[in-house]
Write an enzyme that holds these catalytic residues in place. Sequence first.
Site, PDB file in Angstrom:
ATOM      1  N   GLU A 109     -18.535  -3.766 -26.493  1.00 12.39           N
ATOM      2  CA  GLU A 109     -17.159  -3.793 -25.948  1.00 12.39           C
ATOM      3  C   GLU A 109     -17.171  -4.292 -24.493  1.00 12.39           C
ATOM      4  OE1 GLU A 109     -15.425   0.104 -25.417  1.00 12.39           O
ATOM      5  OE2 GLU A 109     -13.386  -0.702 -25.360  1.00 12.39           O
TER       6      GLU A 109
ATOM      7  N   LYS B 100      -7.688  -3.898 -29.352  1.00 12.24           N
ATOM      8  CA  LYS B 100      -7.982  -2.460 -29.502  1.00 12.24           C
ATOM      9  C   LYS B 100      -6.667  -1.698 -29.693  1.00 12.24           C
ATOM     10  CE  LYS B 100     -10.551   1.071 -26.874  1.00 12.24           C
ATOM     11  NZ  LYS B 100     -11.520   1.195 -25.765  1.00 12.24           N
TER      12      LYS B 100
ATOM     13  N   CYS C  95     -14.165   0.325 -30.187  1.00 11.82           N
ATOM     14  CA  CYS C  95     -14.608   1.621 -29.632  1.00 11.82           C
ATOM     15  C   CYS C  95     -13.830   2.854 -30.102  1.00 11.82           C
ATOM     16  CB  CYS C  95     -14.670   1.560 -28.116  1.00 11.82           C
ATOM     17  SG  CYS C  95     -15.599   2.966 -27.469  1.00 11.82           S
TER      18      CYS C  95
HETATM   19  N1  LIG Z   1     -14.502   2.606 -24.619  1.00 10.90           N
HETATM   20  C1  LIG Z   1     -13.949   3.635 -25.235  1.00 10.90           C
HETATM   21  O1  LIG Z   1     -12.952   3.506 -25.923  1.00 10.90           O
HETATM   22  N2  LIG Z   1     -14.561   4.817 -25.041  1.00 10.90           N
HETATM   23  C2  LIG Z   1     -13.965   6.038 -25.424  1.00 10.90           C
HETATM   24  C3  LIG Z   1     -14.967   7.067 -25.673  1.00 10.90           C
HETATM   25  C4  LIG Z   1     -15.405   7.137 -27.082  1.00 10.90           C
HETATM   26  O2  LIG Z   1     -14.630   6.748 -27.954  1.00 10.90           O
HETATM   27  O3  LIG Z   1     -16.498   7.582 -27.331  1.00 10.90           O
END
Ligand SMILES: NC(=O)NCCC(=O)O
Length: 384
Positions: free
Chosen positions: A119, A196, A233
Amino acid sequence: MADAEWKSLEECLEKHLPLPDLQEVKRVLYGKELRKLDLPREAFEAASREDFELQGYAFEAAEEQLRRPRIVHVGLVQNRTPLPADAPVAEQVSALHRRIKAIVEVAAMCGVNIICFQEAWTMPFAFCTREKLPWTEFAESAEDGPTTRFCQKLAKNHDMVVVSPILERDSEHGDVLWNTAVVISNSGAVLGKTRKNHIPRVGDFNESTYYMEGNLGHPVFQTQFGRISVNICYGRHHPLNWLMYSINGAEIIFNPSATIGALSESLWPIEARNAAIANHCFTCAINRVGTEHFPNEFTSGDGKKAHQDFGYFYGSSYVAAPDGSRTPGLSRSQDGLLVAKLDLNLCQQVNDVWNFKMTGRYEMYARELAEAVKPNYRPTIVKE
Ligand SMILES: NC(=O)NCCC(=O)O
């Protein structure tokens, strides 16, 4: 919480468990044991020269009479940011381009058809700082920004589909920023982009300060090697997000991520694997590695002292299959390339055994959810 010294769960199990126990533990934790891929010696030599880990595994499917095997090699890349976060923006981006180019060259030696990076791969994960500059300067056009042009060259030179998750600046729509994955065909053309859908509001993941919730739904990209989609993510905590990519026909769902040990390491092995099982598809979970230090201190809203780092990104990228089997994870601390040979016929074969799509009762949930989101909805609670 373990940092870089604790290399991986797999290494720990192999070091401490007697072989018969190890086999049983692997059977339960990872499904059936996967065959290691016989990757070219030059690829291992190049990986060692470039100081990254290289692993390869094969997922097999049963032979069918009417369909030939549908083999695709996917590559998952996890990496540190090579330069400190206070280096000039252009230099950080160039250093990341050089790093990724070296890894993609090894992926090409291994016959990778589709590669996915982590990401926001062109930048440090600076969203924890809540500062705008210089971080918003990392945002680029998905259609013709320098990173997309760089990936188009990689895709064409190596006949490889490239999934490139970036911070997008959409200058056609008022310069809005998005967390986007650009999908580039092996012809070098931009096939499209996906955004996203779910933005974290947890701990230091203050991402809504920077970009908006995706507005492109759940697109699936038909590539020469199979139908793919990208669940970025935090979307991996949302079963409906995986489901919609699958309903739209995704056979492989990539999950490029940036997440830290204290928050999510115990969830990591479960979520993408469960999504592969629940949706009869392959999933590819990718996380960055290392600790990134930022020039200015920031607080985490937890009463603790201000600090300059986010915590430890634990890598551990892996691929899971519709039958619940999965590869071991890449290391928690080292840059790496994971190559997996998939037979996409496995998706339909598992679907025919477990029938989750057939038994899913989607019309019932569609009806109930449509009611549940209405402002005057009352949950059905039966009381004495
Ligand atoms: N980049 C992101 O969405 N991180 C959030 C934390 C997770 O989903 O573990």
